[in-house]
Design an enzyme around this catalytic site. Structure first.
Site, PDB file in Angstrom:
ATOM      1  N   GLY A   7       0.841  -1.199   0.000  1.00 16.51           N
ATOM      2  CA  GLY A   7       0.000   0.000   0.000  1.00 16.51           C
ATOM      3  C   GLY A   7       0.870   1.240   0.000  1.00 16.51           C
ATOM      4  N   LEU A  11       1.327   7.211   3.448  1.00 20.96           N
ATOM      5  CA  LEU A  11       2.111   6.752   4.595  1.00 20.96           C
ATOM      6  C   LEU A  11       3.111   5.669   4.204  1.00 20.96           C
ATOM      7  CD1 LEU A  11       2.529   7.118   7.625  1.00 20.96           C
ATOM      8  CD2 LEU A  11       0.988   5.176   7.972  1.00 20.96           C
ATOM      9  N   ALA A 122       1.924  12.178   6.353  1.00 17.43           N
ATOM     10  CA  ALA A 122       2.415  11.916   4.995  1.00 17.43           C
ATOM     11  C   ALA A 122       1.362  12.307   3.978  1.00 17.43           C
ATOM     12  CB  ALA A 122       2.738  10.429   4.847  1.00 17.43           C
ATOM     13  N   LYS A 178      -5.605   6.033  19.951  1.00 22.09           N
ATOM     14  CA  LYS A 178      -5.559   6.660  18.612  1.00 22.09           C
ATOM     15  C   LYS A 178      -6.962   6.646  18.009  1.00 22.09           C
ATOM     16  CE  LYS A 178      -3.014   8.205  15.012  1.00 22.09           C
ATOM     17  NZ  LYS A 178      -2.557   7.650  13.768  1.00 22.09           N
ATOM     18  N   ASN A 182      -9.084   9.774  16.405  1.00 23.75           N
ATOM     19  CA  ASN A 182      -9.654   9.757  15.049  1.00 23.75           C
ATOM     20  C   ASN A 182     -11.186   9.848  15.087  1.00 23.75           C
ATOM     21  OD1 ASN A 182      -7.002   7.585  14.205  1.00 23.75           O
ATOM     22  ND2 ASN A 182      -7.256   9.620  13.367  1.00 23.75           N
ATOM     23  N   SER A 247      -7.923  16.869   8.212  1.00 23.25           N
ATOM     24  CA  SER A 247      -7.861  15.451   8.604  1.00 23.25           C
ATOM     25  C   SER A 247      -7.935  14.564   7.369  1.00 23.25           C
ATOM     26  CB  SER A 247      -9.008  15.105   9.560  1.00 23.25           C
ATOM     27  OG  SER A 247     -10.218  14.998   8.842  1.00 23.25           O
TER      28      SER A 247
END
Ligand SMILES: NC(=O)C1=CN([C@@H]2O[C@H](COP(=O)(O)OP(=O)(O)OC[C@H]3O[C@@H](n4cnc5c(N)ncnc54)[C@H](O)[C@@H]3O)[C@@H](O)[C@H]2O)C=CC1
Ligand SMILES: CC(C)(CO)C(=O)C(=O)O
Length: 295
Positions: A7, A11, A122, A178, A182, A247
């Site tokens: 992927g 990132l 990223a 996390k 999010n 975001s």
């Protein structure tokens, strides 16, 4: 170490590119990016500047020592099926959302699946070019918590490449914390079309806090030690630190691409989590209207 990154979008290209300063890295991504990386290398710009020359392909190689999974959460199942055909003993997810590691482990019998969280920022700028929008940290460790030989070995590989990281024995709590961030930030900013800093004050802050509190309650229901105060404090810290960021979910909505709502607010949604249920329903309504949930 032979590292494959499954992927190679934003990132994956950044972390894979940083690791390529020291290791034999193969980026697995889409054709245009792969062709450019093969022809002229990968340019990292922004808070880190480097040009590196990893291998690049559109399909997984036959073997590797370590696989990083950096597809969006709605592609995890497909990634897991593909990785099942690759001879790789250790697989580390750096994705956001819950259940990515469990999905991978369900298809990867006999392999070690590590949990990871990542606060590096990223953004893929175009074929062969990725921006590092923030130097953060990778936390990695056993997905059930506790010590892990594979996590220690992976941590040493990150160390040699100069990637900021911590090998942690409390990954379940970190993944949930996390998730609280999010859940609090992503859907609210995507629906209101505002940068993260707009959640510093009411009414946006109230929505973000309420969503994060529900995540903490749900975490404790699953035996994870995450207090509501800690979840709310994490939201506030990230909102302050990333005030001018748009975001990832807002970026998805602006680009018209599918979001990770199912693995974030959607994972918590239910009668005991009405704020997450509402946020998830609204984002899913938008995805349905755009025809993005069909694949
Ligand atoms: N971008 C960031 O700054 C951060 C992202 N994350 C998380 O990392 C994950 C990835 O996010 P991004 O890199 O932003 O998404 P992205 O969409 O830029 O990258 C994913 C890439 O995987 C590729 N892909 C999917 N299936 C593939 C296949 N079968 N073969 C080849 N390529 C395939 C896609 O085409 C895409 O280029 C998400 O879970 C995100 O929440 C976490 C922290 C920071
Ligand atoms: C931390 C945060 C909220 C930063 O924007 C993020 O992870 C995202 O946008 O997905």
């Amino acid at each position: 170490m032979d590292v494959v990154v499954f992927g190679a979008g934003s990132l994956g290209s950044l972390v894979g590119g940083l690791l390529a300063r020291e290791h034999d890295v193969t980026l697995v991504g889409r054709a245009a990016h792969v062709e450019r990386v093969r022809a002229s290398g990968l340019r990292i710009e922004g808070e880190v500047e480097a040009t590196v020359h990893p291998a690049a392909r559109t399909t997984l190689p036959a073997r590797a020592d370590l696989a990083l999974v950096t597809v969006k959460s709605f592609d995890t199942e497909r990634a897991a099926r593909a990785l099942a055909r690759c001879d790789v003993p250790t697989v580390l997810s750096l994705q956001n959302g819950l259940d990515n590691e469990a999905t991978l482990a369900a298809h990867l019998d006999g392999r070690t699946v590590l949990a990871g969280t990542c606060t590096y920022g990223a953004r893929l700028l175009g074929p062969g070019r990725v921006a590092c929008t923030g130097v953060g940290e990778v936390a990695l460790g056993a997905r059930e918590g506790g010590p892990s030989v594979a996590a220690d070995r992976t941590g040493r590989a990150f160390e040699r490449a100069g990637v900021e990281h911590v090998v942690a024995e409390d990954m379940p709590r970190r993944v949930w914390e996390k998730l609280a961030v999010n859940a609090g930030v992503n859907a609210a900013t995507a629906l209101a079309r505002v940068p993260n800093g707009a959640l510093s004050d009411p009414p946006g802050r109230d929505v973000a806090h309420a969503a994060a509190r529900e995540v903490a309650q749900s975490a404790r229901g699953e035996g994870i030690d995450l207090t509501e105060a800690r979840a709310v404090a994490s939201v506030d810290r990230v909102v302050r630190a990333t005030a001018s960021n748009r975001s990832s979910m807002l970026q998805d909505v602006e680009r018209g691409t599918r979001t990770e709502i199912d693995a974030i607010n959607g994972r918590i949604a239910g009668p005991d989590a009405p704020v997450n249920a509402t946020l998830a329903a609204l984002v899913r309504t938008w995805e349905d209207a755009e025809g993005l949930r069909e694949s």
